[in-house]
Design an enzyme around this catalytic site. Structure first.
Site, mmCIF file in Angstrom:
data_model
loop_
_atom_site.group_PDB
_atom_site.id
_atom_site.type_symbol
_atom_site.label_atom_id
_atom_site.label_comp_id
_atom_site.label_asym_id
_atom_site.label_seq_id
_atom_site.Cartn_x
_atom_site.Cartn_y
_atom_site.Cartn_z
ATOM 1 C CG HIS A 1 147.754 -32.269 112.657
ATOM 2 N ND1 HIS A 1 148.946 -31.802 112.139
ATOM 3 C CD2 HIS A 1 148.014 -33.465 113.219
ATOM 4 C CE1 HIS A 1 149.897 -32.706 112.376
ATOM 5 N NE2 HIS A 1 149.358 -33.717 113.024
ATOM 6 C CG HIS B 1 145.616 -36.009 116.446
ATOM 7 N ND1 HIS B 1 144.994 -35.932 115.216
ATOM 8 C CD2 HIS B 1 146.913 -36.288 116.198
ATOM 9 C CE1 HIS B 1 145.889 -36.188 114.273
ATOM 10 N NE2 HIS B 1 147.060 -36.400 114.840
#
Length: 151
Positions: A58, A73
């Protein structure tokens, strides 16, 4: 030296203050921009040329070859997905080129699971004034310039 930081995803750029996570919205880890992705399954690309120094399904950090480090992110609280729905195409330590495919994911699927798909793009340990040419409230394609980091 300056590093042109590109968008890792296609979407609409927004100020970090709009990110639904205080770590990003209050620029605790550094200044930058966020991108609200558009569309379903898509590839996430490297925002700059350099070396992959941190890699999670992620999120990742690239130490730019021209100086500075950039954190991407993918969504907010997406660590809770434990990598499900993310396909990695690089490994920690790899040298990457700007625009190179890093990860495949589906922002629509992330949203359907109750998470924000907004992607903060952060210049780590940088002063806010070291960022120039910020493209706020702009539609961008993956690889389009987001800002310039003067390291």
């Amino acid at each position: 030296m300056s590093t042109e930081v590109g968008s890792p995803v296609a979407g609409l750029t927004t100020p970090l203050s709009d990110v639904p996570d205080p770590v990003f919205s209050q620029a605790m880890v550094g200044p930058g921009l966020a991108v609200k992705p558009t569309g379903g399954e898509s590839d996430v690309v490297a925002p700059a040329a350099g070396q992959v120094v941190t890699l999670h399904p992620h999120a990742f950090v690239i130490a730019a070859s021209t100086g500075g480090a950039v954190l991407v992110h993918l969504g907010i609280d997406t660590v809770k997905l434990k990598g499900e729905g993310f396909t990695l195409h690089v490994a920690k330590g790899d040298a990457v080129e700007a625009g190179q495919k890093m990860i495949t994911w589906n922002p629509t699927e992330v949203e359907s699971q109750g998470y924000s798909s907004t992607c903060p793009v952060i210049a780590l340990e940088a002063a806010p004034e070291s960022l120039t040419d910020l493209r706020e409230d702009a539609q961008v394609l993956a690889g389009d310039p987001l800002f310039v980091l003067d390291a």
